[in-house]
Write an enzyme that holds these catalytic residues in place. Structure first.
Site, PDB file in Angstrom:
ATOM      1  N   HIS A 138      20.439 -14.406  13.736  1.00 17.94           N
ATOM      2  CA  HIS A 138      21.181 -14.699  14.955  1.00 17.94           C
ATOM      3  C   HIS A 138      22.620 -15.068  14.626  1.00 17.94           C
ATOM      4  CE1 HIS A 138      22.019 -16.192  19.006  1.00 17.94           C
ATOM      5  NE2 HIS A 138      20.932 -15.523  19.362  1.00 17.94           N
ATOM      6  N   HIS A 139      23.561 -14.531  15.422  1.00 18.09           N
ATOM      7  CA  HIS A 139      24.988 -14.748  15.145  1.00 18.09           C
ATOM      8  C   HIS A 139      25.381 -16.220  15.276  1.00 18.09           C
ATOM      9  CE1 HIS A 139      29.016 -13.634  14.346  1.00 18.09           C
ATOM     10  NE2 HIS A 139      29.006 -12.447  14.905  1.00 18.09           N
ATOM     11  N   SER A 140      24.579 -17.020  15.972  1.00 18.23           N
ATOM     12  CA  SER A 140      24.862 -18.455  16.063  1.00 18.23           C
ATOM     13  C   SER A 140      24.679 -19.148  14.715  1.00 18.23           C
ATOM     14  CB  SER A 140      23.952 -19.117  17.101  1.00 18.23           C
ATOM     15  OG  SER A 140      22.587 -18.948  16.755  1.00 18.23           O
ATOM     16  N   ASN A 304      29.823 -19.996  12.177  1.00 21.18           N
ATOM     17  CA  ASN A 304      30.871 -19.027  12.451  1.00 21.18           C
ATOM     18  C   ASN A 304      32.237 -19.664  12.236  1.00 21.18           C
ATOM     19  OD1 ASN A 304      29.684 -16.402  13.985  1.00 21.18           O
ATOM     20  ND2 ASN A 304      28.415 -18.187  14.394  1.00 21.18           N
TER      21      ASN A 304
END
Length: 450
Positions: A138-140, A304
């Site tokens: 997941h990009h989170s 990120n």
């Protein structure tokens, strides 16, 4: 366990069935000499013995996952690896076509928020004595740079070296993590608060189209294209590699003082122009790409840490040298602007752009009224320079599999690896018909630059 940063939480808030927000990679491996038919099965048996997981691979949204879980992490102490790690086989003849179709389907499926947010697929039966790995996260939990660090750490730099899967925790890392927000987390949140005013002001200027109004390097707002439409949850994925030295040489021939990334953007510009012309859909004004820029510190490996540069792709120009010169000027202007901002301002500006994208997708009709800030995302992530191995199998290519979004239906991402630029293209099946033809257009565009 801890608060989710504003930049990371955007990817949880934005997610729906039509908008999965995980990133992935498809790695292609060559079987070692004398490997038997059980090699991939034995590899699966081996990696599933690593049950002591890094914190990143134990994180999941807190309960209830659709509210508190979007602002607060929890951690699973007992992770079911049989759910996360899969052994699959391609239908024969096991061509790259079948492999790309497998990844397209797997990348369309949402991750289960009641479990840690990752999957790892071992795929056997690829032709020419190969197998593949498709991993998604997941990009989170990680951006492209962090994901590449995880990949590199899970492989060996020698053919006879040992390696552990990307989720395995090194013995030196403490077993338990603090359950409260750390001073570093509190400091990061304070930096976001201090940066909020300047970042919001900058985004307001972009939304109003005032940035670059008198600067041909960045015409805003971006034109509306066939990519700037609502999307479905079904994905199509295409991938191919190009030698880095060939791309650099094309830039040297053009003589525009271009970096490798500038020439890559010019390849994309020419390919997009050719694709849109084939659909009688090329706008009169140039497309604008959102180009992620890493502000990650050397010792960080999760979350990120990105901002976005807006790049004028010059797609309205028929001459490839003119397009490249426009891209060089636009990226140099964006870099000069970022040099005057703090890391927190850059990150929050990126989060603001992502939040605006979320609002566009969440409110019916807004996307058809508001002009797009960018037409698509184009990203270039630095990767390992030397060949890497998995239990003696050489990694031949490392293709990124990224995220399209509502009103940004196409994403082009490249990763450098062992002398090649491995390019992965992801798009909505409905909004981007014939996506695989973009590979032909990229080759044509590079040849045109040459």
């Amino acid at each position: 366990m801890g608060l989710i940063s504003p930049t990371d939480s955007i990817f949880l808030l934005a997610e729906s069935r039509e908008h999965p927000t995980h990133v992935g990679a498809m790695q292609l491996f060559e079987l070692p000499p004398h490997a038997d038919q059980q090699f991939v099965r034995n590899l699966y048996n081996d990696v599933t013995t690593y049950t002591d997981l890094k914190s990143t691979f134990r994180k999941r949204p807190a309960d209830p996952v659709d509210s508190l879980g979007q602002i607060w992490w929890t951690e699973d102490d007992d992770v079911d690896l049989s759910h996360h790690v899969t052994l699959s086989g391609l239908p024969q003849p096991g061509r790259v076509r079948e492999l790309l179709e497998y990844v397209s389907r797997a990348h369309s499926a949402l991750l289960d928020r009641h479990r840690p947010l990752w999957e790892y697929h071992l795929i056997e039966g690829v032709d020419h004595n190969r197998f593949a790995v498709y991993a998604k996260l997941h990009h989170s939990l990680a951006d492209g740079v962090a994901a590449m660090r995880l990949v590199a750490s899970s492989l060996s730099d020698t053919v006879d070296g040992t390696s552990a899967p990307l989720w395995a925790k090194p013995p030196s890392v403490p077993v338990r993590q603090p359950k409260t927000a750390s001073p570093a987390t509190a400091s990061a949140l304070a930096n976001y608060v201090r940066a909020a005013g300047p970042a919001a002001l900058s985004f307001g200027k972009i939304a109003a189209g005032s940035v670059g109004r008198n600067n041909s390097a960045l015409p805003l707002p971006a034109p509306r294209t066939m990519f700037n439409v609502p999307i479905t949850g079904s994905r199509r994925f295409a991938a191919q590699s190009w030698p880095i030295e060939r791309i650099r040489e094309a830039g040297r021939k053009a003589g525009a003082g271009a970096t490798l990334n500038d020439v890559f953007l010019a390849m994309c510009s020419g390919a997009l122009r050719r694709y849109l012309l084939s659909h009688d859909a090329l706008p009169a004004r140039p497309l604008v790409a959102a180009v992620p820029v890493s502000v990650r510190s050397e010792d960080s490996d999760g979350g990120n840490a990105i901002g976005f540069a807006l790049c004028n792709l010059g797609t309205h120009l028929p001459n490839p040298e003119d397009r490249l010169a426009t891209i060089v000027g636009s990226m140099n202007s964006a870099k000069a602007t970022m040099a005057r901002q703090s890391k927190s301002q850059i990150q929050l500006m990126g989060a603001t752009m992502q939040a605006a994208q979320l609002l566009t997708g969440a409110l019916p009709g807004i996307g058809s009224i508001a002009p797009p800030v960018a037409n698509l995302v184009i990203s270039n992530v630095p990767g390992p320079k030397e060949p890497l191995y998995l239990n003696g199998a050489r990694m031949a290519a490392n293709y990124p599999v990224s995220i399209p979004a509502d009103h940004n239906a196409l994403n082009i991402t490249a990763v450098s690896y062992a002398g090649n630029l491995d390019i992965g293209i992801v798009g909505c099946r409905t909004a981007v018909p014939g996506l695989q033809r973009m590979l032909e257009h990229l080759e044509w565009s590079l040849a045109e630059l040459e």
